[in-house]
Design a protein around this motif. Structure first.
Motif, mmCIF file in Angstrom:
data_model
loop_
_atom_site.group_PDB
_atom_site.id
_atom_site.type_symbol
_atom_site.label_atom_id
_atom_site.label_comp_id
_atom_site.label_asym_id
_atom_site.label_seq_id
_atom_site.Cartn_x
_atom_site.Cartn_y
_atom_site.Cartn_z
ATOM 1 N N UNK A 179 4.033 5.088 3.486
ATOM 2 C CA UNK A 179 4.459 4.129 4.586
ATOM 3 C C UNK A 179 4.882 4.949 5.790
ATOM 4 N N UNK A 180 4.737 6.016 5.749
ATOM 5 C CA UNK A 180 5.461 7.811 6.643
ATOM 6 C C UNK A 180 3.417 7.357 6.871
ATOM 7 N N UNK A 181 2.811 7.720 6.509
ATOM 8 C CA UNK A 181 1.177 7.044 7.212
ATOM 9 C C UNK A 181 1.205 5.742 7.572
ATOM 10 N N UNK A 182 1.574 5.029 8.029
ATOM 11 C CA UNK A 182 2.044 3.653 8.199
ATOM 12 C C UNK A 182 0.533 2.661 7.314
ATOM 13 N N UNK A 183 1.224 3.306 6.173
ATOM 14 C CA UNK A 183 -0.238 2.330 5.062
ATOM 15 C C UNK A 183 0.498 0.763 4.941
ATOM 16 N N UNK A 229 7.838 6.387 -13.557
ATOM 17 C CA UNK A 229 7.095 5.758 -13.067
ATOM 18 C C UNK A 229 7.522 5.661 -12.371
ATOM 19 N N UNK A 230 8.555 4.460 -12.124
ATOM 20 C CA UNK A 230 8.932 3.223 -10.641
ATOM 21 C C UNK A 230 9.586 4.312 -9.606
ATOM 22 N N UNK A 231 10.218 6.112 -10.549
ATOM 23 C CA UNK A 231 10.479 6.650 -9.087
ATOM 24 C C UNK A 231 9.728 7.208 -8.149
ATOM 25 N N UNK A 232 8.010 7.184 -8.812
ATOM 26 C CA UNK A 232 6.904 7.565 -8.845
ATOM 27 C C UNK A 232 6.366 6.571 -7.696
ATOM 28 N N UNK A 233 6.547 5.958 -8.260
ATOM 29 C CA UNK A 233 6.243 4.352 -6.660
ATOM 30 C C UNK A 233 6.157 4.102 -6.051
ATOM 31 N N UNK A 234 8.088 4.665 -6.005
ATOM 32 C CA UNK A 234 8.506 4.635 -4.792
ATOM 33 C C UNK A 234 8.827 5.975 -4.007
ATOM 34 N N UNK A 235 7.891 6.677 -4.387
ATOM 35 C CA UNK A 235 7.973 8.168 -3.585
ATOM 36 C C UNK A 235 6.260 7.626 -3.177
ATOM 37 N N UNK A 236 5.698 7.297 -3.646
ATOM 38 C CA UNK A 236 4.444 6.954 -3.551
ATOM 39 C C UNK A 236 3.924 6.368 -1.748
ATOM 40 N N UNK A 237 4.512 4.696 -2.249
ATOM 41 C CA UNK A 237 5.552 3.734 -1.024
ATOM 42 C C UNK A 237 5.630 4.462 0.205
ATOM 43 N N UNK A 238 6.847 5.234 -0.468
ATOM 44 C CA UNK A 238 7.470 5.515 0.672
ATOM 45 C C UNK A 238 6.897 6.784 1.973
ATOM 46 N N UNK A 239 5.996 7.533 1.352
ATOM 47 C CA UNK A 239 5.138 8.936 1.505
ATOM 48 C C UNK A 239 4.011 7.461 2.559
ATOM 49 N N UNK A 248 1.333 -1.485 -0.253
ATOM 50 C CA UNK A 248 -0.114 0.008 0.194
ATOM 51 C C UNK A 248 0.768 0.867 -0.228
ATOM 52 N N UNK A 249 1.111 2.431 -0.708
ATOM 53 C CA UNK A 249 1.356 3.488 -0.972
ATOM 54 C C UNK A 249 -0.031 4.420 -0.369
ATOM 55 N N UNK A 250 0.621 5.768 -0.471
ATOM 56 C CA UNK A 250 0.133 6.845 -0.043
ATOM 57 C C UNK A 250 -1.852 6.447 -0.864
ATOM 58 N N UNK A 251 -1.588 6.688 -2.070
ATOM 59 C CA UNK A 251 -2.247 6.839 -3.398
ATOM 60 C C UNK A 251 -2.783 5.333 -4.285
#
Length: 189
Positions: free
Chosen positions: A166-170, A154-164, A111-114
């Motif tokens: 994770x900061x939300x506990x998702x 696209x791969x980097x955007x996915x990486x950013x979404x996943x890490x965002x 799960x990412x942020x979005x």
């Protein structure tokens, strides 16, 4: 006039025996064996021959000289034969990472942020501190397959979404992102 060869992409260039010599030496044959094969190949060429035909001839001669070197010589071809889907390539990459001490998990949903993302490989290694890598594999074994800037972005955007996320506990936090591709075709700029 130099002998012309047709490359896999259709372009034409001068025959360069030093390319064959270099790849033979990298496969582990002696310099004497490499020279012998190059000379035999040189005597069978004609203008307009394809690099695929040259490769076929080199592999044939190499198999007669040193079977182990022949297997190493066509590693790229062996990887291309993993297809037609990308799953065997992902499995292969995970096994290679395992040999380097990484624990791997294939095709995990995280799960990412979005969005929810399917990660080809999650690779983790302990070296003082735990390092978790998101590994995206791109497998192409047919002409025309390219990886370009949009795949990287696209791969980097996915990486950013996943890490965002994770900061939300998702989901999971990733320390690194890797893009692993087959080298049958050049990266388009």
């Amino acid at each position: 006039m130099a002998l012309k060869v047709i490359k896999a992409d259709g372009s034409v260039e001068d025959f360069k025996p030093e390319k064959i010599m270099r790849t033979l030496l990298r496969s582990g044959v002696s310099e004497a064996t490499a020279r012998k094969i190059v000379e035999k190949i040189r005597g069978t060429l004609h203008d307009g021959i394809t690099t695929q035909e040259i490769l076929k001839r080199v592999k044939f001669l190499l198999r007669k000289e040193q079977i182990q070197a022949a297997m190493r010589y066509d590693l790229k071809g062996a990887i291309m034969r993993l297809g037609p889907t990308g799953y065997p390539f992902e499995n292969f990459v995970a096994r290679v990472l395992g040999e380097y001490g990484y624990r791997t998990k294939l095709r995990a949903i995280v799960e990412g942020r979005y969005l929810r993302h399917e990660i080809d490989i999650i690779a983790e290694r302990m070296e003082g501190r735990k390092v978790r890598c998101m590994v995206e594999c791109k497998f192409h074994n047919q002409p025309g397959g390219v990886v370009d800037a949009k795949d990287v972005l696209y791969t980097y955007a996915r990486f950013l979404d996943l890490n965002e996320g994770s900061t939300l506990g998702k989901g999971l936090h990733f320390d690194e992102v890797w893009l692993v591709l087959t080298l049958a075709f050049p990266l388009r700029r």
